[in-house]
Design a protein around this motif. Structure first.
Motif, short mmCIF file in Angstrom:
data_model
loop_
_atom_site.label_atom_id
_atom_site.label_comp_id
_atom_site.label_asym_id
_atom_site.label_seq_id
_atom_site.Cartn_x
_atom_site.Cartn_y
_atom_site.Cartn_z
N ASN A 141 1.68 2.51 10.03
CA ASN A 141 3.09 2.82 10.33
C ASN A 141 4.00 2.33 9.20
O ASN A 141 4.92 3.04 8.77
CB ASN A 141 3.50 2.21 11.66
N THR A 142 3.73 1.12 8.71
CA THR A 142 4.52 0.60 7.59
C THR A 142 4.25 1.39 6.32
O THR A 142 5.16 1.65 5.53
CB THR A 142 4.22 -0.89 7.37
N VAL A 143 2.98 1.77 6.12
CA VAL A 143 2.63 2.58 4.96
C VAL A 143 3.42 3.89 4.98
O VAL A 143 4.04 4.28 3.97
CB VAL A 143 1.11 2.89 4.95
N LEU A 188 0.84 -1.20 0.00
CA LEU A 188 0.00 0.00 0.00
C LEU A 188 0.87 1.25 0.00
O LEU A 188 0.56 2.24 -0.68
CB LEU A 188 -0.93 -0.01 1.22
N GLY A 189 1.97 1.22 0.73
CA GLY A 189 2.88 2.36 0.76
C GLY A 189 3.47 2.68 -0.60
O GLY A 189 3.57 3.86 -0.99
N PHE A 190 3.86 1.65 -1.35
CA PHE A 190 4.36 1.88 -2.72
C PHE A 190 3.26 2.48 -3.60
O PHE A 190 3.50 3.39 -4.40
CB PHE A 190 4.87 0.58 -3.33
N GLY A 191 2.03 1.96 -3.45
CA GLY A 191 0.92 2.52 -4.22
C GLY A 191 0.68 3.97 -3.89
O GLY A 191 0.48 4.81 -4.78
N LEU A 192 0.72 4.31 -2.60
CA LEU A 192 0.46 5.69 -2.20
C LEU A 192 1.62 6.61 -2.55
O LEU A 192 1.42 7.81 -2.77
CB LEU A 192 0.15 5.75 -0.70
#
Length: 322
Positions: free
Chosen positions: A278-280, A247-251
């Motif tokens: 937190n990971t995002v 999700l973080g890469f997507g965001l």
């Protein structure tokens, strides 16, 4: 004389109806089964029933209602009042929702995509208050999103802007009902996280969730993964971090493209809170453009399950006054 606005949130399982005053204070909200399998005509009858019941329960007569707003999942044309396709409704194609409902009422009816009406609610009365550039993600069975750019909701040529859930993350990934594969929503939704968990079980990894479900994998839920995470279950921790990373890469892509001030995470998966976010945030910090990423906050939605009916009412009021 006080006047009111009805907000309807059409879901595949339930229809939620809320009635709000001019300050958008909720007077009453209720839910009835959608009974989607009975077909479009029946679903429209259920919408009428939900509207009638919520007014009756609040003792508000029809002549005190200014407008009604509808949040409908799937692809639609809000100007023509046509729901073109909704994946959870059988035989639902090119349904003239406004034309079918309008003869029953002396006030105007407006409709928009269910995620966008959630966006109106969070933007005006929730976590997005005071922001002009923001993105809302709803993480549930799938992934929906809505965009506000320079103080205006983005619609696009076919009213389908913001399909972040169909951003390709893997060249050859999990198949998606959109016809492509590797879509972001197939990995970071509640269903996506559960599927990741099951894949790792198939690889031979173990979890205390297997004890909770007595080995019945069909009973595994995203909530269980959050609860197991709190118990420091290694597999739950691994899956939560992996989901947050994707999700973080997507965001990071979303931030680089849209340069928002705020990203709001709503839907059922928002309950995971900082376990996921937190990971995002760490992933975004490492991979988004530094200037854009440093100016964007990632937060949980504030309105919870009531955002759909409130957002539909807010949208209706905006259309009424435009």
């Amino acid at each position: 004389m006080r006047s009111y606005i009805i907000g309807i949130d059409l879901g595949g399982t339930n229809i939620k109806a809320g009635v709000y005053d001019q300050e958008f204070t909720r007077i009453k909200e209720l839910s009835i089964p959608t009974e989607a399998a009975a077909g479009p005509t029946h679903v429209l009858d259920r919408i009428r029933l939900a509207a009638r019941l919520v007014l009756e329960s609040a003792a508000i007569p029809l002549d005190r209602v200014q407008a009604m707003g509808l949040g409908i999942p799937g692809l639609l044309d809000p100007v023509a009042g046509v729901s073109q396709f909704s994946p959870n409704f059988p035989d639902w194609e090119d349904i003239h929702v406004i034309a079918e409902l309008s003869p029953n009422y002396d006030f105007p009816i407006y409709m928009d995509n269910d995620v966008r009406v959630n966006l109106y609610g969070e933007w005006q009365h929730g976590a997005g208050r005071g922001y002009s550039n923001l993105v809302l993600l709803t993480l549930g069975t799938g992934l929906g999103s809505g965009i506000v750019n320079d103080g205006k909701v983005v619609y696009g040529t076919t009213y389908s802007a913001g399909e972040i859930g169909h951003m390709n993350m893997y060249r050859e990934g999990r198949p998606c009902r959109c016809g492509s594969s590797g879509c972001l929503g197939r990995y970071v939704s509640a269903l996506g996280m559960v599927n990741t968990f099951k894949e790792k079980l198939a690889e031979g990894k173990t979890s205390l969730i297997q004890e909770w479900t007595q080995g019945q994998e069909e009973r595994i839920t995203a909530l269980m993964i959050s609860e197991a995470y709190d118990e420091a279950d290694p597999l739950a921790v691994e899956v939560m971090h992996e989901t947050g990373t994707v999700l973080g890469f997507g965001l990071a892509n979303v931030i680089n493209l849209l340069n928002p001030e705020l990203i709001i995470i709503g839907g059922g998966m928002a309950a995971a809170g900082d376990r996921l976010l937190n990971t995002v945030r760490e992933t975004v910090k490492a991979h988004a453009l530094k200037l854009s990423g440093s100016r964007c906050r990632i937060v949980q939605a504030e309105l919870g399950s009531g955002s759909g009916t409130l957002g539909a009412a807010v949208y209706a009021a905006q259309q009424l006054n435009s």
